[in-house]
Scaffold this active site. Structure first.
Site, PDB file in Angstrom:
ATOM      1  N   ARG A  26     -19.845  47.919  64.088  1.00 44.61           N
ATOM      2  CA  ARG A  26     -20.825  47.219  63.258  1.00 44.61           C
ATOM      3  C   ARG A  26     -20.796  45.724  63.553  1.00 44.61           C
ATOM      4  O   ARG A  26     -19.845  45.203  64.123  1.00 44.61           O
ATOM      5  CB  ARG A  26     -20.517  47.446  61.769  1.00 44.61           C
ATOM      6  CG  ARG A  26     -20.793  48.840  61.278  1.00 44.61           C
ATOM      7  CD  ARG A  26     -20.310  49.043  59.848  1.00 44.61           C
ATOM      8  NE  ARG A  26     -18.851  49.078  59.752  1.00 44.61           N
ATOM      9  CZ  ARG A  26     -18.178  49.214  58.620  1.00 44.61           C
ATOM     10  NH1 ARG A  26     -18.833  49.313  57.470  1.00 44.61           N
ATOM     11  NH2 ARG A  26     -16.863  49.259  58.622  1.00 44.61           N
ATOM     12  N   LYS A  57     -15.412  43.603  58.654  1.00 38.47           N
ATOM     13  CA  LYS A  57     -14.068  43.991  58.222  1.00 38.47           C
ATOM     14  C   LYS A  57     -13.174  42.773  58.106  1.00 38.47           C
ATOM     15  O   LYS A  57     -13.474  41.689  58.599  1.00 38.47           O
ATOM     16  CB  LYS A  57     -13.460  44.990  59.218  1.00 38.47           C
ATOM     17  CG  LYS A  57     -14.188  46.325  59.258  1.00 38.47           C
ATOM     18  CD  LYS A  57     -14.190  47.021  57.906  1.00 38.47           C
ATOM     19  CE  LYS A  57     -12.828  47.499  57.480  1.00 38.47           C
ATOM     20  NZ  LYS A  57     -12.849  48.179  56.170  1.00 38.47           N
ATOM     21  N   TYR A 105     -15.570  42.163  53.906  1.00 39.58           N
ATOM     22  CA  TYR A 105     -14.707  43.104  53.181  1.00 39.58           C
ATOM     23  C   TYR A 105     -13.261  42.719  53.481  1.00 39.58           C
ATOM     24  O   TYR A 105     -12.846  42.691  54.638  1.00 39.58           O
ATOM     25  CB  TYR A 105     -14.932  44.542  53.657  1.00 39.58           C
ATOM     26  CG  TYR A 105     -16.246  45.150  53.257  1.00 39.58           C
ATOM     27  CD1 TYR A 105     -16.558  45.395  51.923  1.00 39.58           C
ATOM     28  CD2 TYR A 105     -17.185  45.515  54.229  1.00 39.58           C
ATOM     29  CE1 TYR A 105     -17.771  45.965  51.561  1.00 39.58           C
ATOM     30  CE2 TYR A 105     -18.396  46.093  53.871  1.00 39.58           C
ATOM     31  CZ  TYR A 105     -18.686  46.316  52.533  1.00 39.58           C
ATOM     32  OH  TYR A 105     -19.891  46.880  52.179  1.00 39.58           O
ATOM     33  N   HIS A 113     -10.333  43.816  51.090  1.00 40.55           N
ATOM     34  CA  HIS A 113      -9.422  44.862  50.611  1.00 40.55           C
ATOM     35  C   HIS A 113      -7.973  44.364  50.631  1.00 40.55           C
ATOM     36  O   HIS A 113      -7.071  45.005  51.179  1.00 40.55           O
ATOM     37  CB  HIS A 113      -9.566  46.134  51.442  1.00 40.55           C
ATOM     38  CG  HIS A 113     -10.947  46.729  51.416  1.00 40.55           C
ATOM     39  ND1 HIS A 113     -11.474  47.305  50.282  1.00 40.55           N
ATOM     40  CD2 HIS A 113     -11.910  46.806  52.360  1.00 40.55           C
ATOM     41  CE1 HIS A 113     -12.700  47.728  50.541  1.00 40.55           C
ATOM     42  NE2 HIS A 113     -12.988  47.436  51.791  1.00 40.55           N
ATOM     43  N   GLU A 156     -16.259  43.400  48.370  1.00 45.81           N
ATOM     44  CA  GLU A 156     -15.973  44.532  47.480  1.00 45.81           C
ATOM     45  C   GLU A 156     -15.766  44.145  46.026  1.00 45.81           C
ATOM     46  O   GLU A 156     -15.737  45.026  45.156  1.00 45.81           O
ATOM     47  CB  GLU A 156     -14.767  45.331  47.990  1.00 45.81           C
ATOM     48  CG  GLU A 156     -13.428  44.625  47.896  1.00 45.81           C
ATOM     49  CD  GLU A 156     -13.095  43.793  49.116  1.00 45.81           C
ATOM     50  OE1 GLU A 156     -11.928  43.371  49.225  1.00 45.81           O
ATOM     51  OE2 GLU A 156     -13.990  43.567  49.960  1.00 45.81           O
ATOM     52  N   SER A 179     -11.361  64.493  34.984  1.00 47.42           N
ATOM     53  CA  SER A 179     -10.241  64.248  35.887  1.00 47.42           C
ATOM     54  C   SER A 179      -8.923  64.159  35.116  1.00 47.42           C
ATOM     55  O   SER A 179      -8.786  63.382  34.163  1.00 47.42           O
ATOM     56  CB  SER A 179     -10.469  62.946  36.664  1.00 47.42           C
ATOM     57  OG  SER A 179      -9.435  62.746  37.595  1.00 47.42           O
ATOM     58  N   LEU A 191     -11.943  54.457  42.889  1.00 45.59           N
ATOM     59  CA  LEU A 191     -11.943  53.020  43.148  1.00 45.59           C
ATOM     60  C   LEU A 191     -11.646  52.240  41.881  1.00 45.59           C
ATOM     61  O   LEU A 191     -12.242  52.488  40.835  1.00 45.59           O
ATOM     62  CB  LEU A 191     -13.314  52.580  43.685  1.00 45.59           C
ATOM     63  CG  LEU A 191     -13.523  51.068  43.842  1.00 45.59           C
ATOM     64  CD1 LEU A 191     -12.667  50.529  44.989  1.00 45.59           C
ATOM     65  CD2 LEU A 191     -14.989  50.731  44.057  1.00 45.59           C
ATOM     66  N   VAL A 237     -11.351  58.514  51.384  1.00 51.30           N
ATOM     67  CA  VAL A 237     -12.277  57.389  51.521  1.00 51.30           C
ATOM     68  C   VAL A 237     -11.702  56.139  50.871  1.00 51.30           C
ATOM     69  O   VAL A 237     -12.110  55.025  51.175  1.00 51.30           O
ATOM     70  CB  VAL A 237     -13.647  57.746  50.918  1.00 51.30           C
ATOM     71  CG1 VAL A 237     -14.680  56.654  51.205  1.00 51.30           C
ATOM     72  CG2 VAL A 237     -14.165  59.076  51.467  1.00 51.30           C
ATOM     73  N   ALA A 238     -10.725  56.310  49.992  1.00 51.55           N
ATOM     74  CA  ALA A 238     -10.092  55.178  49.302  1.00 51.55           C
ATOM     75  C   ALA A 238      -8.997  54.521  50.123  1.00 51.55           C
ATOM     76  O   ALA A 238      -8.288  53.649  49.618  1.00 51.55           O
ATOM     77  CB  ALA A 238      -9.525  55.640  47.960  1.00 51.55           C
ATOM     78  N   ASP A 260      -9.028  52.290  52.307  1.00 52.04           N
ATOM     79  CA  ASP A 260      -9.171  50.826  52.371  1.00 52.04           C
ATOM     80  C   ASP A 260      -8.418  50.134  51.248  1.00 52.04           C
ATOM     81  O   ASP A 260      -8.033  48.971  51.378  1.00 52.04           O
ATOM     82  CB  ASP A 260     -10.652  50.436  52.281  1.00 52.04           C
ATOM     83  CG  ASP A 260     -11.295  50.306  53.659  1.00 52.04           C
ATOM     84  OD1 ASP A 260     -10.561  50.081  54.624  1.00 52.04           O
ATOM     85  OD2 ASP A 260     -12.522  50.440  53.748  1.00 52.04           O
ATOM     86  N   VAL A 319      -9.602  57.530  58.036  1.00 50.22           N
ATOM     87  CA  VAL A 319     -10.196  56.427  58.792  1.00 50.22           C
ATOM     88  C   VAL A 319     -10.602  55.318  57.824  1.00 50.22           C
ATOM     89  O   VAL A 319     -11.303  55.561  56.842  1.00 50.22           O
ATOM     90  CB  VAL A 319     -11.403  56.908  59.608  1.00 50.22           C
ATOM     91  CG1 VAL A 319     -12.119  55.731  60.270  1.00 50.22           C
ATOM     92  CG2 VAL A 319     -10.954  57.926  60.660  1.00 50.22           C
ATOM     93  N   ASN A 370     -12.500  52.707  58.318  1.00 50.29           N
ATOM     94  CA  ASN A 370     -13.853  52.152  58.453  1.00 50.29           C
ATOM     95  C   ASN A 370     -14.827  53.264  58.830  1.00 50.29           C
ATOM     96  O   ASN A 370     -15.463  53.245  59.884  1.00 50.29           O
ATOM     97  CB  ASN A 370     -13.889  51.021  59.479  1.00 50.29           C
ATOM     98  CG  ASN A 370     -13.436  51.458  60.871  1.00 50.29           C
ATOM     99  OD1 ASN A 370     -12.606  52.348  61.011  1.00 50.29           O
ATOM    100  ND2 ASN A 370     -13.980  50.829  61.898  1.00 50.29           N
TER     101      ASN A 370
END
Length: 368
Positions: free
Chosen positions: A15, A75, A94, A96, A118, A220, A240, A267-268, A270, A298, A300
């Site tokens: 990107r 990133k 981003y 993180h 974020e 949850s 998140l 996905v979390a 990061d 992964v 990213n």
């Protein structure tokens, strides 16, 4: 303002932070935009496209960092870039921070202004600069999960949607936010049997109303998640807490509840990951196995579809980039609460509670 767009150098990150259209808009506002040579190639944007938009091309990453008052990235800076970040330089990307102590301390020492995509937050609690990449990551998580469920890639050999006479696969989505909603919609569209969890009963009510019939909602809790794991084929971790470390919802011990070949997509990652056994991976080596369970971590995910991701990201970030360039970061933060919430580190001070808590650092205030 002088704005720099360096080429992303994180592993398999194709990107770029700004499209030629975005560069044109910043130039129209009277700013100078420097783009590193070939920075946009991975996303399908040639240097000639930027030149036609009024931007200037610089040969190396050092050149871009040296000249720019504001760096716009995708990133977080990686170790090779730490020394390039200057005192008082605004870095808009981003970050993180809660997932990397070394990055946090490097940016504190740099004296730079670190404004994180974020944690930019609207009054309704939404995260406008996280949303577009969360939409991409949510949809991609199911696409990648389905791929690694194939037997040749270590999975159970199950087709998400099944076929007539054969049950579909079961997908558990942890978290009903933007990532989770998009993941559930994608999995449901492929015909899977989907369960989506969240801590908010109002959110679960909303999801129950808008989701397809093959998506079920579940409150949850550790107990409820444990009960689902023996029959699940794919788990999407999408929880998140803005700016803070993600909670660990699946422990090492809980892996034993799942059948070999089950796939976990974190996905979390990061923000540190929501599975105890997660650690960051890259697109060239995306998975690893723990106790027979496939982990895709992964950091990213949207980088795999850079053209779509770059367009979506610029659509969201450009109005904020224009405000920062037009006003300077101090006035922009003074005028906009949502931009001010993006300040994580500035002039050697930690300004975001999630970052301070993650690394046991003092939380300070900065008058703007």
């Amino acid at each position: 303002m002088i704005i720099g767009i360096p080429k992303e150098i994180k592993n398999n990150e194709n990107r770029v932070a700004l499209t030629p259209s975005g560069a044109s808009e910043l130039v129209r506002h009277g700013h100078t935009v420097y783009v590193q040579a070939t920075a946009g190639m991975g996303s399908g944007f040639a240097d000639e496209n930027y030149l036609a938009a009024g931007a200037k091309i610089l040969p190396g990453i050092e050149d871009v960092y040296a000249v720019a008052e504001m760096i716009i990235k995708v990133k977080e800076p990686i170790e090779a870039e730490y020394a390039l970040v200057r005192r008082d330089q605004l870095v808009f990307t981003y970050f993180h921070f809660a997932s990397s102590e070394s990055l946090t301390r490097a940016m504190i020492e740099s004296g730079a202004i670190c404004l994180a995509y974020e944690t930019v937050e609207k009054t309704d609690g939404s995260l406008p600069l996280l949303v577009p990449m969360s939409e991409v990551a949510g949809r991609m998580s199911v696409q990648e999960g389905a791929y690694f469920l194939e037997k040749s890639h270590g999975g159970k050999g199950r087709l998400l949607g099944g076929v007539p006479g054969v049950k579909p696969a079961k997908v558990l989505v942890l978290g009903g936010g933007v990532v989770g909603t998009n993941a559930a919609l994608m999995a449901a569209g492929l015909g899977a049997d989907v369960v989506i969890t969240d801590l908010s009963l109002p959110r679960l009510r909303h999801l129950s109303e808008v989701m397809p019939r093959n998506v079920k909602t579940l409150m949850s809790s550790g107990y409820n998640i444990r009960a689902e794991l023996p029959e699940v084929d794919l788990v999407i971790g999408s929880v998140l807490i803005p700016g803070a470390k993600a909670p660990r919802l699946i422990t090492r011990e809980m892996l034993g509840l799942m059948k070999p070949g089950t796939v976990l997509v974190d996905v979390a990652i990061d923000q540190g990951g929501c599975f105890e056994t997660s650690h960051p991976t890259s697109h060239d080596k995306p998975v690893f196995e723990v106790d027979g369970i496939i982990h895709y971590c992964v950091a990213n995910i949207p980088g795999a579809v850079p053209h779509t991701s770059t367009l979506a990201l610029t659509n969201a970030t450009l109005p904020y980039a224009v405000a920062l360039a037009d006003k300077g970061w101090e006035k922009a933060c003074h005028d906009s609460e949502e931009i001010r919430l993006g300040l994580n580190v500035a002039h050697g001070k930690v300004l975001h509670p999630g970052v301070a808590e993650a690394w046991n650092l003092p939380l300070e205030c900065l008058a703007v």
